[in-house]
Design a protein around this motif. Structure first.
Motif, PDB file in Angstrom:
ATOM      1  N   THR A 116      37.290 -72.227 107.230  1.00  0.00           N
ATOM      2  CA  THR A 116      38.358 -72.846 108.004  1.00  0.00           C
ATOM      3  C   THR A 116      39.696 -72.590 107.320  1.00  0.00           C
ATOM      4  OG1 THR A 116      36.841 -74.570 108.761  1.00  0.00           O
ATOM      5  CG2 THR A 116      39.195 -74.989 109.011  1.00  0.00           C
ATOM      6  N   VAL A 117      40.654 -72.134 108.098  1.00  0.00           N
ATOM      7  CA  VAL A 117      42.008 -71.859 107.607  1.00  0.00           C
ATOM      8  C   VAL A 117      42.971 -72.714 108.417  1.00  0.00           C
ATOM      9  CG1 VAL A 117      43.777 -70.120 107.216  1.00  0.00           C
ATOM     10  CG2 VAL A 117      41.364 -69.502 107.001  1.00  0.00           C
ATOM     11  N   ARG A 118      43.746 -73.538 107.745  1.00  0.00           N
ATOM     12  CA  ARG A 118      44.772 -74.355 108.412  1.00  0.00           C
ATOM     13  C   ARG A 118      46.132 -73.901 107.920  1.00  0.00           C
ATOM     14  NH1 ARG A 118      44.686 -80.582 109.935  1.00  0.00           N
ATOM     15  NH2 ARG A 118      43.597 -79.511 111.623  1.00  0.00           N
ATOM     16  N   ILE A 119      46.991 -73.512 108.864  1.00  0.00           N
ATOM     17  CA  ILE A 119      48.343 -73.042 108.568  1.00  0.00           C
ATOM     18  C   ILE A 119      49.317 -74.069 109.123  1.00  0.00           C
ATOM     19  CG2 ILE A 119      49.983 -71.159 108.834  1.00  0.00           C
ATOM     20  CD1 ILE A 119      47.599 -69.327 109.397  1.00  0.00           C
ATOM     21  N   THR A 120      50.202 -74.566 108.270  1.00  0.00           N
ATOM     22  CA  THR A 120      51.206 -75.563 108.643  1.00  0.00           C
ATOM     23  C   THR A 120      52.587 -74.927 108.576  1.00  0.00           C
ATOM     24  OG1 THR A 120      49.810 -77.321 107.736  1.00  0.00           O
ATOM     25  CG2 THR A 120      52.117 -77.857 108.167  1.00  0.00           C
ATOM     26  N   VAL A 121      53.325 -75.015 109.670  1.00  0.00           N
ATOM     27  CA  VAL A 121      54.682 -74.474 109.749  1.00  0.00           C
ATOM     28  C   VAL A 121      55.661 -75.574 109.349  1.00  0.00           C
ATOM     29  CG1 VAL A 121      56.434 -73.451 111.239  1.00  0.00           C
ATOM     30  CG2 VAL A 121      54.007 -72.868 111.555  1.00  0.00           C
ATOM     31  N   ARG A 122      56.449 -75.311 108.303  1.00  0.00           N
ATOM     32  CA  ARG A 122      57.452 -76.262 107.830  1.00  0.00           C
ATOM     33  C   ARG A 122      58.835 -75.834 108.310  1.00  0.00           C
ATOM     34  NH1 ARG A 122      55.981 -76.302 101.524  1.00  0.00           N
ATOM     35  NH2 ARG A 122      56.426 -74.094 101.906  1.00  0.00           N
ATOM     36  N   VAL A 144      48.230 -74.378 112.971  1.00  0.00           N
ATOM     37  CA  VAL A 144      47.335 -73.378 113.559  1.00  0.00           C
ATOM     38  C   VAL A 144      46.052 -73.393 112.752  1.00  0.00           C
ATOM     39  CG1 VAL A 144      46.991 -70.946 114.094  1.00  0.00           C
ATOM     40  CG2 VAL A 144      49.261 -71.954 114.356  1.00  0.00           C
ATOM     41  N   ASP A 145      44.931 -73.603 113.412  1.00  0.00           N
ATOM     42  CA  ASP A 145      43.615 -73.630 112.770  1.00  0.00           C
ATOM     43  C   ASP A 145      42.836 -72.380 113.166  1.00  0.00           C
ATOM     44  OD1 ASP A 145      44.153 -76.060 111.595  1.00  0.00           O
ATOM     45  OD2 ASP A 145      43.286 -77.226 113.238  1.00  0.00           O
ATOM     46  N   LEU A 146      42.345 -71.674 112.168  1.00  0.00           N
ATOM     47  CA  LEU A 146      41.522 -70.486 112.373  1.00  0.00           C
ATOM     48  C   LEU A 146      40.144 -70.736 111.788  1.00  0.00           C
ATOM     49  CD1 LEU A 146      44.034 -67.711 111.204  1.00  0.00           C
ATOM     50  CD2 LEU A 146      43.809 -68.677 113.475  1.00  0.00           C
ATOM     51  N   VAL A 147      39.137 -70.176 112.428  1.00  0.00           N
ATOM     52  CA  VAL A 147      37.769 -70.200 111.918  1.00  0.00           C
ATOM     53  C   VAL A 147      37.321 -68.753 111.791  1.00  0.00           C
ATOM     54  CG1 VAL A 147      35.411 -70.967 112.276  1.00  0.00           C
ATOM     55  CG2 VAL A 147      37.295 -72.428 112.997  1.00  0.00           C
ATOM     56  N   VAL A 148      37.079 -68.313 110.557  1.00  0.00           N
ATOM     57  CA  VAL A 148      36.654 -66.938 110.288  1.00  0.00           C
ATOM     58  C   VAL A 148      35.272 -66.981 109.645  1.00  0.00           C
ATOM     59  CG1 VAL A 148      39.025 -66.138 110.043  1.00  0.00           C
ATOM     60  CG2 VAL A 148      37.780 -66.905 108.033  1.00  0.00           C
ATOM     61  N   ARG A 149      34.632 -65.831 109.620  1.00  0.00           N
ATOM     62  CA  ARG A 149      33.285 -65.728 109.059  1.00  0.00           C
ATOM     63  C   ARG A 149      33.127 -64.365 108.394  1.00  0.00           C
ATOM     64  NH1 ARG A 149      30.626 -66.795 113.279  1.00  0.00           N
ATOM     65  NH2 ARG A 149      30.165 -64.685 113.946  1.00  0.00           N
ATOM     66  N   ALA A 150      32.569 -64.398 107.198  1.00  0.00           N
ATOM     67  CA  ALA A 150      32.256 -63.171 106.460  1.00  0.00           C
ATOM     68  C   ALA A 150      30.764 -62.903 106.587  1.00  0.00           C
ATOM     69  CB  ALA A 150      32.651 -63.302 104.986  1.00  0.00           C
ATOM     70  N   GLU A 151      30.427 -61.785 107.180  1.00  0.00           N
ATOM     71  CA  GLU A 151      29.025 -61.475 107.457  1.00  0.00           C
ATOM     72  C   GLU A 151      28.279 -60.904 106.257  1.00  0.00           C
ATOM     73  OE1 GLU A 151      27.698 -62.394 110.105  1.00  0.00           O
ATOM     74  OE2 GLU A 151      29.425 -62.805 111.392  1.00  0.00           O
ATOM     75  N   ARG A 152      28.998 -60.367 105.266  1.00  0.00           N
ATOM     76  CA  ARG A 152      28.356 -59.726 104.132  1.00  0.00           C
ATOM     77  C   ARG A 152      28.947 -60.281 102.844  1.00  0.00           C
ATOM     78  NH1 ARG A 152      29.068 -53.426 104.971  1.00  0.00           N
ATOM     79  NH2 ARG A 152      27.548 -53.375 103.279  1.00  0.00           N
ATOM     80  N   TRP A 153      28.162 -60.244 101.777  1.00  0.00           N
ATOM     81  CA  TRP A 153      28.629 -60.762 100.508  1.00  0.00           C
ATOM     82  C   TRP A 153      29.685 -59.842  99.930  1.00  0.00           C
ATOM     83  CZ3 TRP A 153      28.194 -57.412  96.521  1.00  0.00           C
ATOM     84  CH2 TRP A 153      27.218 -56.420  96.589  1.00  0.00           C
ATOM     85  N   GLY A 154      30.506 -60.391  99.072  1.00  0.00           N
ATOM     86  CA  GLY A 154      31.549 -59.624  98.418  1.00  0.00           C
ATOM     87  C   GLY A 154      32.790 -60.478  98.216  1.00  0.00           C
ATOM     88  N   ARG A 155      33.766 -59.919  97.538  1.00  0.00           N
ATOM     89  CA  ARG A 155      35.072 -60.560  97.376  1.00  0.00           C
ATOM     90  C   ARG A 155      36.015 -59.927  98.400  1.00  0.00           C
ATOM     91  NH1 ARG A 155      35.527 -60.508  92.172  1.00  0.00           N
ATOM     92  NH2 ARG A 155      35.022 -62.716  91.887  1.00  0.00           N
ATOM     93  N   TRP A 156      36.272 -60.659  99.472  1.00  0.00           N
ATOM     94  CA  TRP A 156      36.997 -60.128 100.611  1.00  0.00           C
ATOM     95  C   TRP A 156      38.420 -60.687 100.669  1.00  0.00           C
ATOM     96  CZ3 TRP A 156      34.357 -56.257 102.402  1.00  0.00           C
ATOM     97  CH2 TRP A 156      32.973 -56.298 102.432  1.00  0.00           C
ATOM     98  N   THR A 157      39.324 -59.845 101.116  1.00  0.00           N
ATOM     99  CA  THR A 157      40.695 -60.277 101.404  1.00  0.00           C
ATOM    100  C   THR A 157      40.748 -60.807 102.830  1.00  0.00           C
ATOM    101  OG1 THR A 157      41.602 -58.630  99.884  1.00  0.00           O
ATOM    102  CG2 THR A 157      43.087 -59.542 101.543  1.00  0.00           C
ATOM    103  N   LEU A 158      41.121 -62.059 102.986  1.00  0.00           N
ATOM    104  CA  LEU A 158      41.154 -62.645 104.321  1.00  0.00           C
ATOM    105  C   LEU A 158      42.236 -62.038 105.200  1.00  0.00           C
ATOM    106  CD1 LEU A 158      40.508 -66.435 103.652  1.00  0.00           C
ATOM    107  CD2 LEU A 158      38.930 -64.721 104.518  1.00  0.00           C
ATOM    108  N   GLY A 159      43.295 -61.531 104.597  1.00  0.00           N
ATOM    109  CA  GLY A 159      44.358 -60.901 105.385  1.00  0.00           C
ATOM    110  C   GLY A 159      45.580 -61.791 105.475  1.00  0.00           C
ATOM    111  N   SER A 160      46.343 -61.640 106.521  1.00  0.00           N
ATOM    112  CA  SER A 160      47.577 -62.399 106.724  1.00  0.00           C
ATOM    113  C   SER A 160      47.697 -62.790 108.183  1.00  0.00           C
ATOM    114  CB  SER A 160      48.805 -61.576 106.295  1.00  0.00           C
ATOM    115  OG  SER A 160      48.886 -60.382 107.055  1.00  0.00           O
TER     116      SER A 160
END
Length: 522
Positions: free
Chosen positions: A180-186, A216-232
């Motif tokens: 879960t990613v929660r983004i708050t605009v200030r 803004v609430d995002l729900v993402v999922r990583a299907e494979r193991w590893g150290r992943w960059t979630l992005g922007s």
């Protein structure tokens, strides 16, 4: 006839004439006029005068009411408005992800929004039409948009400070678990709606988006193991009037995705164990719980250890003999030289390697043994043997970035550090047996005298088209090469266990329990 029904009759006749004229001209009939025309004033829509409110007997509720009112049934199908908006945001974010992560920062200034462009288009078209046709009244169509744009340009309620912060929960998870990613605009002024677009990193998919007033609430999922960059995530923030917008960007950072370990409980042990208390029974006498025999009593020993049946039978005090219990040292050797994907199932050999190794590691750590790690690939990674639950996480974290080493194409096998291989430690080599360099690494382990077990991970059989004789011959050669590698290992006394993904690792390790695994002399 009373005046009210007469008026209703005239309105109904007028509606029928409009429908007939529209049909004669080839236009769509004005069906909405046929609904409330026959409804007297003060009567609910769709209920005829003199009829009690409710559903008449024999009429299905809500099904034929549209035919009585004349309302056109809605043809819109699909999810409701908020779900359609979320699906649109997910589709746009998918396109941004395919385009790659952005490299240039967004503009820090306000710029026209879509509504502003539409108003400018209406004003421009109206002005050009007035000049082209010579009708000054067309300029009135341009006056409204021009006034709205002028008011928006002179507005001073736009925020001067605008940024975004994010919270990612959790930063560590297993494969397939939601993140879960929660983004708050200030901001320090008034803002309108938010329009987000996410450019995610490799290995991460977006499943849901929820947009609020300032969050803004995002729900993402990583299907494979590893150290992943979630992005922007880029968020277009509109002003209160919706005429101007400004983009703010927030970087989501990285997330550690741990593999789902394979089911494993069996822990084979070598012939020699270190002098450290544990849970593995040895053939030597010591302080344990398993009785291996009896012996005569020696003065000074505890009376609770007397074996009374033998004492009565031999007419002499006999003492129970217990087997010593020792802890084992194990080292997991992972072959990360290459990653093969099964054409039939889509399974990755590197993924299955770490899942099986994690399951075996947890099985040994549950019995208070020490486990170490060696990852043979482009970059040699190793971790000294340790115990405890924390050791399992340390081992997985040390190999989360092994996918970055797959581009290495060296000709020589890496040299193994002696500190990573304790004396008499049992080495488990998880390998697809597809690279000749791994045979050199296993030969060096055998030369050091450590007992060795090879766990073969299926690399996936190459696909062969029906009727292609050349591919059929190549497939036979491929099978022969792999069998030759297995034979070379068995000739040196190294057992080879074949692991099937999706099944318990115990099925492959069960034959090793028949006897203890021996090694050489260091």
């Amino acid at each position: 006839m009373s005046p009210e029904p007469a008026a209703d009759h005239r309105r109904a006749e007028r509606a029928r004439r409009l429908v007939a004229q529209s049909a004669a001209l080839g236009a769509r009939p004005v069906r909405r006029l046929a609904g409330p025309v026959g409804t007297p004033s003060g009567t609910p829509t769709g209920t005829p005068s003199g009829t009690p409110t409710g559903t008449p007997s024999g009429t299905p509720t809500g099904t034929r009411s549209g035919a009585r009112t004349g309302r056109r049934p809605s043809r819109r199908t699909g999810p409701p408005g908020p779900e359609r908006a979320a699906a649109r945001l997910v589709a746009r974010s998918t396109g941004a992800t395919l385009a790659g992560l952005p490299t240039t920062p967004p503009s820090p200034y306000w710029r026209p929004g879509e509504r502003t462009l539409r108003l400018l288009t209406v004003a421009t078209v109206a002005a050009v039409a007035a000049l082209a046709t010579g009708h000054p009244w067309l300029l009135a169509l341009a006056a409204g948009p021009a006034v709205l744009l002028a008011l928006a340009a002179t507005g001073n309620d736009r925020p001067s400070r605008l940024d975004a912060e994010n919270t990612v929960t959790p930063r560590r998870c297993l494969e397939g678990e939601p993140i879960t990613v929660r983004i708050t605009v200030r901001h320090d002024g008034r803002i309108g709606r938010l329009d987000p677009s996410a450019a995610l990193g490799p290995g991460v998919t977006l499943t849901a988006v929820t947009v609020g007033a300032t969050e803004v609430d995002l729900v993402v999922r990583a299907e494979r193991w590893g150290r992943w960059t979630l992005g922007s995530v880029d968020i277009d923030v509109y002003d209160a009037g919706g005429l101007a917008r400004r983009t703010v960007r927030t970087d989501l950072g990285t997330v550690d995705v741990f593999p789902e370990p394979s089911a494993a409980r069996l822990t084979p042990i070598p012939v020699r164990l270190p002098e450290r208390l544990g849970e593995h029974t040895t053939a030597h006498e010591g302080t344990g719980v398993e009785v291996v025999g009896v012996r005569p009593y020696v003065p000074g020993e505890r009376q609770r250890r007397i074996h009374w049946p033998s004492t009565t039978r031999r007419d002499a005090v006999q003492i129970n003999q217990f087997a010593a219990e020792r802890a084992a040292d194990a080292v997991v050797l992972m072959d990360t030289l290459a990653d093969f994907r099964d054409a039939a199932t889509g399974r990755s050999s590197l993924d299955e390697t770490l899942r099986a190794a994690t399951g075996l590691t947890r099985a040994y750590l549950r019995r208070h043994d020490r486990v170490g790690l060696i990852a043979v690939g482009g970059k040699l990674r190793w971790l000294t043997a340790g115990s405890g639950e924390r050791q399992s996480y340390r081992m997985v974290e040390s190999v989360l970035e092994v996918r970055q080493d797959r581009g290495y194409r060296g000709l020589l096998a890496p040299r193994l550090p002696v500190a990573a291989l304790p004396r008499h430690a049992l080495v488990y080599a998880f390998t697809p047996l597809a690279d000749q360099r791994i045979l050199d690494v296993l030969g060096r382990v055998r030369d050091l005298g450590n007992p060795l077990v090879v766990v073969e991970i299926p690399a996936g059989e190459p696909a062969v088209e029906p009727g292609d004789e050349i591919d059929a011959v190549a497939l036979r050669l491929w099978h022969a090469e792999r069998e030759a590698m297995r034979s070379a290992l068995r000739a040196r006394g190294v057992p080879v266990a074949r692991y099937t993904p999706g099944e318990a690792l115990d099925l492959a390790l069960a034959p090793l329990l028949r006897r203890r695994i021996g090694g050489g002399a260091r």
